[in-house]
Design an enzyme around this catalytic site. Structure first.
Site, PDB file in Angstrom:
ATOM      1  N   HIS A   1       0.845  -1.192   0.000  1.00  9.39           N
ATOM      2  CA  HIS A   1       0.000   0.000   0.000  1.00  9.39           C
ATOM      3  C   HIS A   1       0.881   1.245   0.000  1.00  9.39           C
ATOM      4  O   HIS A   1       1.969   1.247   0.564  1.00  9.39           O
ATOM      5  CB  HIS A   1      -0.886   0.020   1.252  1.00  9.39           C
ATOM      6  CG  HIS A   1      -1.306   1.409   1.659  1.00  9.39           C
ATOM      7  ND1 HIS A   1      -0.599   2.159   2.576  1.00  9.39           N
ATOM      8  CD2 HIS A   1      -2.336   2.199   1.247  1.00  9.39           C
ATOM      9  CE1 HIS A   1      -1.172   3.342   2.720  1.00  9.39           C
ATOM     10  NE2 HIS A   1      -2.219   3.384   1.926  1.00  9.39           N
ATOM     11  N   TYR A  43       0.534   9.276  -1.127  1.00 15.27           N
ATOM     12  CA  TYR A  43       1.317  10.503  -0.999  1.00 15.27           C
ATOM     13  C   TYR A  43       0.415  11.680  -1.318  1.00 15.27           C
ATOM     14  O   TYR A  43      -0.423  11.598  -2.216  1.00 15.27           O
ATOM     15  CB  TYR A  43       2.541  10.468  -1.916  1.00 15.27           C
ATOM     16  CG  TYR A  43       3.492   9.382  -1.489  1.00 15.27           C
ATOM     17  CD1 TYR A  43       4.320   9.555  -0.386  1.00 15.27           C
ATOM     18  CD2 TYR A  43       3.507   8.153  -2.136  1.00 15.27           C
ATOM     19  CE1 TYR A  43       5.151   8.542   0.050  1.00 15.27           C
ATOM     20  CE2 TYR A  43       4.341   7.126  -1.715  1.00 15.27           C
ATOM     21  CZ  TYR A  43       5.164   7.333  -0.621  1.00 15.27           C
ATOM     22  OH  TYR A  43       5.970   6.318  -0.178  1.00 15.27           O
ATOM     23  N   ARG A  44       0.565  12.766  -0.584  1.00 13.86           N
ATOM     24  CA  ARG A  44      -0.399  13.852  -0.684  1.00 13.86           C
ATOM     25  C   ARG A  44       0.231  15.224  -0.405  1.00 13.86           C
ATOM     26  O   ARG A  44       1.254  15.334   0.257  1.00 13.86           O
ATOM     27  CB  ARG A  44      -1.544  13.611   0.301  1.00 13.86           C
ATOM     28  CG  ARG A  44      -1.045  13.437   1.731  1.00 13.86           C
ATOM     29  CD  ARG A  44      -2.128  12.885   2.639  1.00 13.86           C
ATOM     30  NE  ARG A  44      -1.650  12.716   4.001  1.00 13.86           N
ATOM     31  CZ  ARG A  44      -1.195  11.577   4.495  1.00 13.86           C
ATOM     32  NH1 ARG A  44      -1.148  10.500   3.734  1.00 13.86           N
ATOM     33  NH2 ARG A  44      -0.784  11.498   5.740  1.00 13.86           N
TER      34      ARG A  44
END
Length: 302
Positions: free
Chosen positions: A217, A220-221
């Site tokens: 999993h 990224y933001r």
């Protein structure tokens, strides 16, 4: 398999860390919205949150929000419109720091294309199916899911661009966890005041058919408020059903190599944070074998 892990690791870390040089040009703000997507949520056909499917203990405001599909935030299960053709950009023009927002969206979309192409090539059979949507007030998303492949039972890679509002208390709460910045994110806002924000993120969950291959999993933001607060966040983790030490060394070694290119202190900090983040207290164990996790990253222009 290890080549595939290396490619995905390289793409996903660079999505977040390679955006950092643009900090010097950022006049807006960024904060972590928490765009983290679980496997169940990512592949569920039911788009209505479970909490909204109950009619018990609903205030009149909640009933109206159910009807409208969105509350004060402006974001809800029914606030989007499916589209056949994805716009060149999901960002809304004329807002603060449009250039930086568009740059991060472009980076995420390019990473999504590369990751999906690499996964399809490795699988040799499965193909991603795409759904796209937009929102009237700006933003939208691109969801891609591969199922029934030769290698992957199901894999998803989703992009989201979000405009909305959040209570000032949510920003203030971020001060409790900050590890990279001394910025008071809630300063200047009255209790209960709604804060306009922008967020963009790329998330993925990949489930292979072979139980000897690990599930992976990442997300990224980039988040910013109209008031001048911004930061990057994200992470990745790996969850093997059967332990292969060589796989784990390769996975962690690849991330260390990439993190070291930016800062030698990143990997040990991010790994420790992931170990804490994915620790299940009531079980006294970690979920999987870790990876990296970071938030509040806004302290440099490398």
């Amino acid at each position: 398999r290890r080549t595939m892990l290396a490619k995905v690791a390289t793409f996903t870390v660079l999505v977040a860390l390679s955006a950092a040089p643009a900090h010097a040009f950022s006049t807006g703000a960024a904060a972590s919205l928490g765009l983290r997507t679980s496997a169940n949520a990512l592949f569920s056909k039911q788009r209505v949150p479970a909490s909204w499917r109950s009619t018990k203990s609903l205030s009149m405001t909640s009933v109206q929000e159910k009807k409208d599909g969105a509350g004060e935030s402006g974001i809800g299960w029914n606030s989007h419109q499916a589209v056949d053709k994805v716009p060149d950009s999901l960002c809304r023009d004329g807002t603060a720091n449009t250039e930086m927002r568009a740059k991060f969206e472009k980076m995420c979309r390019e990473a999504q294309d590369k990751i999906c192409a690499a996964v399809e090539k490795c699988d040799g059979q499965g193909k991603f199916k795409e759904d796209a949507w937009t929102r009237a007030d700006g933003g939208g998303g691109i969801s891609r899911v591969l199922s029934g492949g030769k290698i992957w039972e199901k894999a998803g890679c989703n992009l989201s661009v979000v405009y909305g509002t959040m209570p000032s208390e949510a920003l203030q709460a971020a001060n409790d966890r900050r590890k990279f910045s001394n910025t008071d994110r809630g300063a200047g806002y009255a209790p209960g005041e709604r804060v306009p924000f922008f967020a963009c993120g790329l998330s993925s969950v990949m489930h292979p058919k072979n139980p000897h291959c690990p599930t992976m999993h990442f997300n990224y933001r980039y988040f910013e408020t109209e008031g001048g607060v911004w930061w990057f966040g994200g992470g990745t983790d790996i969850t093997p059903a059967y332990l292969d030490e060589k796989d784990m060394k390769h996975f962690h070694g690849t991330y260390k190599t990439i993190c070291d290119k930016h800062d030698k202190e990143f990997y040990p900090k991010f790994k420790k944070w992931a170990d804490e983040y994915f620790y299940i207290k009531h079980r006294g164990e970690t979920r999987g074998l870790g990876g990296i996790f970071f938030d509040d990253l806004n302290d440099r222009d490398p």
